[in-house]
Motif scaffolding. Structure first.
Motif, mmCIF file in Angstrom:
data_model
loop_
_atom_site.group_PDB
_atom_site.id
_atom_site.type_symbol
_atom_site.label_atom_id
_atom_site.label_comp_id
_atom_site.label_asym_id
_atom_site.label_seq_id
_atom_site.Cartn_x
_atom_site.Cartn_y
_atom_site.Cartn_z
ATOM 1 N N THR A 81 0.858 -1.871 -0.153
ATOM 2 C CA THR A 81 -0.175 -0.078 -0.331
ATOM 3 C C THR A 81 0.946 1.444 0.410
ATOM 4 O O THR A 81 1.848 1.981 0.635
ATOM 5 N N LEU A 82 0.566 2.087 -1.305
ATOM 6 C CA LEU A 82 1.642 3.230 -0.745
ATOM 7 C C LEU A 82 0.635 4.329 -1.143
ATOM 8 O O LEU A 82 -0.764 4.231 -0.906
ATOM 9 N N GLY A 83 0.428 5.366 0.519
ATOM 10 C CA GLY A 83 -0.559 6.288 0.530
ATOM 11 C C GLY A 83 0.548 7.492 0.347
ATOM 12 O O GLY A 83 1.336 7.943 0.071
ATOM 13 N N ILE A 84 -0.945 8.398 -0.552
ATOM 14 C CA ILE A 84 -0.269 9.747 -0.889
ATOM 15 C C ILE A 84 -1.069 11.021 0.321
ATOM 16 O O ILE A 84 -1.999 10.522 0.746
ATOM 17 N N VAL A 85 -0.090 11.315 1.092
ATOM 18 C CA VAL A 85 -0.717 12.772 1.798
ATOM 19 C C VAL A 85 -0.167 13.886 1.401
ATOM 20 O O VAL A 85 0.396 13.815 0.932
ATOM 21 N N GLY A 86 -1.152 14.778 1.949
ATOM 22 C CA GLY A 86 -0.985 15.822 1.141
ATOM 23 C C GLY A 86 -2.175 16.621 2.199
ATOM 24 O O GLY A 86 -2.719 16.782 1.783
ATOM 25 N N GLY A 112 -2.801 9.549 10.440
ATOM 26 C CA GLY A 112 -2.805 8.667 11.266
ATOM 27 C C GLY A 112 -3.446 7.041 10.329
ATOM 28 O O GLY A 112 -2.683 5.986 10.267
ATOM 29 N N VAL A 113 -4.354 7.042 9.600
ATOM 30 C CA VAL A 113 -4.084 6.162 8.737
ATOM 31 C C VAL A 113 -3.559 5.435 7.589
ATOM 32 O O VAL A 113 -2.677 4.769 7.420
ATOM 33 N N ILE A 114 -2.602 6.632 7.131
ATOM 34 C CA ILE A 114 -1.221 6.797 6.716
ATOM 35 C C ILE A 114 -0.347 5.595 7.816
ATOM 36 O O ILE A 114 0.247 5.123 6.773
ATOM 37 N N ALA A 115 -0.134 6.173 8.978
ATOM 38 C CA ALA A 115 0.455 5.170 9.835
ATOM 39 C C ALA A 115 0.257 3.713 9.635
ATOM 40 O O ALA A 115 1.241 2.633 10.383
ATOM 41 N N GLU A 116 -1.047 4.102 9.599
ATOM 42 C CA GLU A 116 -1.349 2.228 9.845
ATOM 43 C C GLU A 116 -1.535 1.678 8.917
ATOM 44 O O GLU A 116 -1.948 0.310 9.024
ATOM 45 N N GLN A 117 -2.000 2.250 7.908
ATOM 46 C CA GLN A 117 -2.334 1.589 6.839
ATOM 47 C C GLN A 117 -1.076 1.199 5.503
ATOM 48 O O GLN A 117 -0.945 0.082 4.765
ATOM 49 N N CYS A 118 0.114 1.765 5.322
ATOM 50 C CA CYS A 118 0.614 2.113 4.332
ATOM 51 C C CYS A 118 1.986 1.580 4.373
ATOM 52 O O CYS A 118 2.876 1.470 5.877
ATOM 53 N N ASP A 119 2.711 0.961 3.540
ATOM 54 C CA ASP A 119 3.674 0.281 3.492
ATOM 55 C C ASP A 119 4.594 1.632 3.547
ATOM 56 O O ASP A 119 6.294 1.750 3.499
ATOM 57 N N ASP A 120 4.470 2.562 2.415
ATOM 58 C CA ASP A 120 5.507 3.071 1.611
ATOM 59 C C ASP A 120 4.171 4.873 2.145
ATOM 60 O O ASP A 120 3.124 4.663 1.335
ATOM 61 N N VAL A 121 5.240 5.517 1.996
ATOM 62 C CA VAL A 121 4.498 6.627 2.109
ATOM 63 C C VAL A 121 5.352 8.400 0.909
ATOM 64 O O VAL A 121 5.803 8.470 0.574
ATOM 65 N N VAL A 122 4.084 8.506 0.256
ATOM 66 C CA VAL A 122 4.409 9.764 -0.888
ATOM 67 C C VAL A 122 3.815 10.880 -0.329
ATOM 68 O O VAL A 122 2.551 11.210 -0.025
ATOM 69 N N VAL A 123 4.241 12.199 0.450
ATOM 70 C CA VAL A 123 4.222 13.951 0.668
ATOM 71 C C VAL A 123 3.681 14.560 -0.212
ATOM 72 O O VAL A 123 5.603 14.537 -0.647
#
Ligand SMILES: Nc1ncnc2c1ncn2[C@@H]1O[C@H](COP(=O)(O)OP(=O)(O)OP(=O)(O)O)[C@@H](O)[C@H]1O
Ligand SMILES: Nc1ncnc2c1ncn2[C@@H]1O[C@H](COP(=O)(O)OP(=O)(O)OP(=O)(O)O)[C@@H](O)[C@H]1O
Ligand SMILES: [Mg+2]
Ligand SMILES: [Mg+2]
Lengths: 332, 326
Positions: free
Chosen positions: A38-43, A219-230
Motif C-alpha cells: 500500500t502506497l499512501g499519498i498524503v498532503g 494516522g491512517v497513513i501510519a496504520e495502513q501504508c507501507d510507503d508514503v508520498v508527501v
C-alpha cells in the motif's frame, strides 16, 4: 527493487486550462506502487492528490484537464498513450477505484445487485445469473449481512458505511491488480472507518493487489501504508517507507506537519508547533521551492531554484536543498 | 462551592419526525436525551462522539439556538432553558457559538469589518469610532491585520475565515463559547494555528469552552474534562488525561482504539466494533450501546445503566454509564 512495479508514474504533469490560464495541478511527480503493498499519498487540500488518481484512471474532466507530460505504466502498459477502448478495459478490470463520497459514484436509481453485476457482465462476460451469484459472494466478502436482501435495495437505503462497502465490492468485482482509494473513509465515523480500513487491508493481503491510498490523515497513513508520498502544491516533497518517514522526516514540510498534530503524549493545553502561513494557490506559486514562503530554513537559493527530488538513503527521497542540515537536527 | 459556569441537568432536545404525504409526526428523534454535565469558568469541556450522536444539537441547545424539550440549562446559576427570546437577548452577549464551516456563519456580501461589528451594533455597544477600534483590536487578537476589515470573507483561506468567525463570536466578550468542530474542515497544518488561538484566547479572556469534535487527540489537547456521547446520552465523563489513560466504558475504548495513531510503530490490534450507529429515532432498549457492545448481557438489553461515579481523577469525578466495572 529492480523488477517491474505494478504501477509506475514518472514525471507526470497534469494541467487544467482555466480562464486564468493553464494551471499545473500536478507538476512532475513520480510514484511507484508494488504488488501487495500500500502506497499512501498524503498532503493538504488542493495539493493534487485526486488529480493524480484521476490522471491514472484517465478520468480527468474534459476538455480542461490534460496530461501534458510523463508516463503512467500499469504492468508495463503506458496508460497515457492508451486509447479509449484500452482504458475502458483497464478501468474496473485491472484498476478498481473507490471515492470519498459513495453516493456520487453509485447510481441512485439502480439496485445494488445490478450495479455490481454490470461490470461483471461487461468485463468478465458473465451472464446475468452468474453475475448476481458473484455479486452475493462479493457483498459477503466485504462484510454486508444478508447480501441476498441487499441486492434488491437502492443506495439510499444503506448507511454510509454500507455504501462504501458496496463501492468496494464493485471495485473488486473483477479482481483488479490495483485498487485506488481516494479518501475512502473521510466521510465515515471513526468506528466505521476502522472497519473499512481493516477490510481493505485484509483484501489486499488475500488477493495480493497493490493499493494506492489517498488521505490527509497521518494516522491512517501510519496504520495502513507501507510507503508514503508527501505531496505539496503539486509536487512530491518527500517519499519513504512509512516507518522511515515518521522516524526521520527530512523535508521541513513533513517535519512541520508531524509536529503540529497533537499526540496523546503532548502536554495538554500547551502551544502546538505550527507551520506559519498557508498553502499557495496554483495561480500564485512562489518561484523556486513551493514551500519557501512557509519554511523556516528558506534562503535565497530556495527562492530561486526548485529543488529536485533526490535520493537521500535507501528508498528515501526528498525535495529540499537543505535536507542534510535539517535531517541532522533533532526530530520535532 | 462556587457556581459553575454551565450546568446541564437532565437536558433533552427531541425533534419530531414527520413523514408521509400529510407530514404527520411519525415519531421522535431523541437527539439529546437526558444529559447532565458541568463546566467551570475558564475551563474546557470536550464533547466527542460519532456523527449524529447529538453533539451539535446539544451545543445549539446550550446557547439556546434550539429550545430544549425538557431539563435545565443553568448558566452561572440562572436557568435559561425556558427564557423567552426577549429575555435571552442580554444573555447572547455571554453565550456564543463557532461553527465547523465558517462559510455558513459569514455572509459574503458584508466586509469582514461589518461582520465583526454587527453583534456590537445589535447590542448597542459604543460609538461608531469605538466599534471600529474594537474591530481592529479583535482582528489583532485572532492574528489578522487590521486591513482585513475592508476585505470580504471569500478573499480569505479557510483557516483565516475561521479566525474571522472566532473574532465575531468573541466581539461581545462572552464567557462561554461553544466551538462546534472548529478545526474539522481545516488542513492539519492550519488546525494547530486555530487550536493555539483558542488556547490563547482562553488564557487572555478567561473563556469557558464547550469544545465539540470527533478527533479525540485534538479534544484531549484542548480540554480539561471530556464527555463521550452516544445516541444522545453521555456514556463516560472524566478528566481529559484520565479518560484516555483509563477509559472505562466499552464504547470509549472502541472509539480510542478505532482512531488511527500517527505512529507506525504502534499499529494496534484493535477492537473493531461491528455494525453502524443505530438511529436515534428508534434507539435500542436498555443501554443504547448494547447492540454493538462486546460485553452485552441480557440485563443491558432491558435496563438502562445510570451515569455513576466509579473513580476520581484529581478533582474530577470519573463517571460511566455501564452496568459493569470493566
Ligand atoms: N476541473 C478543474 N479545473 C480547474 N482546476 C482544478 C480542477 N480540478 C482540480 N483543480 C485544481 O487542481 C488542484 C489539485 O486538486 P485536487 O482535487 O487534486 O486536490 P486534492 O489534493 O485531492 O485535495 P483535497 O484534499 O481537497 O481532496 C487544486 O488546486 C484544484 O483547484
Ligand atoms: N433541526 C433538526 N431537525 C430535525 N432533526 C435534527 C435537527 N438537527 C439535528 N437533527 C437530528 O438529530 C440527531 C443529532 O444530530 P446532530 O447534528 O446533533 O449530531 P452531531 O453529533 O452533531 O453529528 P455530526 O458529527 O455529524 O455533526 C441526528 O439524527 C439529526 O438528524
Ligand atoms: Mg481530493
Ligand atoms: Mg455536528
Amino acid at each position: 527493487m529492480t523488477d517491474r512495479a505494478l504501477l509506475e508514474v514518472k514525471g507526470l504533469v497534469t494541467a487544467f486550462d482555466t480562464e486564468g490560464g493553464r494551471l499545473r495541478a500536478v507538476d512532475g511527480i513520480d510514484i511507484r506502487v508494488e504488488h501487495g503493498r500500500t502506497l499512501g499519498i498524503v498532503g493538504e487540500s488542493g495539493c493534487g492528490k485526486s488529480v493524480t488518481a484521476l490522471s491514472i484512471m484517465r478520468l480527468l474532466p474534459q476538455p480542461m484537464g490534460q496530461i501534458l507530460e510523463g508516463e503512467i505504466r500499469l504492468e508495463g502498459v503506458d496508460l497515457v498513450q492508451a486509447d479509449r477502448d484500452t482504458m475502458h478495459r483497464i478501468r474496473g478490470h485491472r484498476i478498481g477505484m473507490i471515492f470519498q463520497e459513495p453516493m456520487t459514484a453509485l447510481n441512485p436509481v439502480h439496485r445494488i445487485g445490478r450495479q455490481i453485476a454490470e461490470s461483471l457482465i461487461l468485463h468478465k462476460g458473465f451472464d446475468k445469473r452468474q453475475a448476481l451469484e458473484r455479486a452475493v459472494a462479493l457483498l459477503q466478502r466485504v462484510g454486508i449481512p444478508a447480501p441476498e436482501v441487499r441486492l434488491s435495495e437502492y443506495p439510499h437505503q444503506l448507511s454510509g458505511g454500507m455504501r462504501q462497502r458496496v463501492m468496494i465490492a464493485i471495485a473488486l468485482a473483477c479482481d483488479p491488480a490495483l485498487l485506488i482509494a481516494d479518501e475512502p473513509t473521510t466521510a465515515l465515523d471513526v468506528t466505521v472507518q476502522a472497519q473499512i480500513l481493516e477490510l481493505i487491508a485484509s483484501l489486499r493481503s488475500e488477493s495480493g493487489m497493490g493499493v494506492l491510498l489517498i488521505t490527509h490523515d497521518l494516522g491512517v497513513i501510519a496504520e495502513q501504508c507501507d510507503d508514503v508520498v508527501v505531496m505539496y502544491a503539486g509536487r512530491v516533497a518527500e517519499q519513504a517507507p512509512v516507518r522511515q518517514l515518521f522516524a526521520e522526516p527530512r523535508h521541513p514540510y513533513t517535519r512541520g506537519l508531524l509536529a503540529s498534530i497533537p499526540h496523546l503524549e503532548t502536554p495538554r493545553k500547551t502551544r502546538l508547533p505550527t507551520i506559519s502561513g498557508m498553502v499557495p494557490t496554483l495561480s500564485a506559486l512562489p518561484d523556486g521551492c513551493r514551500f519557501n514562503n512557509r519554511c523556516p530554513h528558506a534562503d535565497d537559493r530556495c527562492r530561486r531554484e526548485q529543488p529536485p527530488l533526490v535520493r537521500t538513503g535507501p528508498d528515501h527521497h526528498v525535495a529540499c536543498h537543505h535536507w542534510q542540515r535539517i535531517a541532522s537536527e533533532p526530530t520535532p | 462551592m462556587t457556581v459553575p459556569l454551565l450546568e446541564l441537568r437532565d437536558l433533552a432536545t427531541h425533534f419530531p419526525v414527520r413523514g408521509g404525504v400529510l407530514l404527520r409526526a411519525r415519531g421522535t428523534n431523541r437527539a439529546v436525551d437526558g444529559v447532565s454535565l458541568t463546566l467551570d469558568r475558564g475551563k474546557t469541556l470536550g464533547l466527542v462522539g460519532e456523527s449524529g450522536c447529538g453533539k451539535s444539537t446539544l451545543g445549539k441547545t446550550v446557547v439556546r439556538l434550539l429550545a430544549p424539550t425538557s431539563g435545565q440549562i443553568l448558566f452561572e446559576g440562572q436557568d435559561i432553558s425556558k427564557l423567552s427570546r426577549r429575555r435571552l437577548k442580554p444573555l447572547r452577549r455571554e453565550l456564543q457559538m463557532v461553527f465547523q464551516d465558517p462559510a455558513e456563519s459569514l455572509n459574503s456580501r458584508h466586509t469582514v469589518g461589518n461582520l465583526i461589528e454587527e453583534p456590537l451594533i445589535i447590542h448597542r455597544v459604543g460609538t461608531a469610532a469605538e466599534r471600529l477600534a474594537r474591530v481592529h483590536e479583535l482582528l489583532e487578537l485572532v492574528g489578522l491585520p487590521a486591513s482585513a476589515a475592508e476585505r470580504f470573507p471569500f478573499e480569505f483561506s479557510g483557516g483565516q475565515r475561521q479566525r474571522i468567525s472566532i473574532a465575531r463570536a468573541i466581539a461581545l466578550g462572552p464567557r462561554l463559547l461553544v466551538c462546534d468542530e472548529p478545526v474539522s474542515a481545516l488542513d492539519v497544518s492550519i488546525q494547530s494555528q486555530i487550536l493555539n488561538l483558542l488556547l490563547h484566547l482562553q488564557q487572555e479572556l478567561g473563556l469557558g469552552y464547550l469544545f465539540i469534535a470527533h478527533d479525540l487527540a485534538v479534544v484531549r489537547h484542548v480540554s480539561d474534562t471530556i464527555a463521550v456521547m452516544y445516541l444522545g446520552r453521555i456514556m463516560e465523563y472524566a478528566d481529559a488525561d484520565g479518560l484516555l489513560a483509563r477509559p472505562r466504558h466499552p464504547y470509549t475504548r472502541a472509539l480510542i482504539s478505532a482512531i488511527p495513531s500517527p505512529d507506525p510503530n504502534r499499529r494496534s490490534r484493535r477492537t473493531v466494533l461491528e455494525g453502524d450507529v443505530p438511529s436515534p429515532i428508534d434507539p435500542p432498549s436498555g443501554c443504547p450501546f448494547h447492540t454493538r457492545c462486546p460485553h452485552a448481557e441480557a440485563r443491558c438489553r432491558s435496563e438502562r445503566p445510570a451515569l455513576r461515579q466509579v473513580a476520581r481523577d484529581g478533582a474530577t469525578d470519573h463517571l460511566v454509564a455501564c452496568h459493569f466495572d470493566l
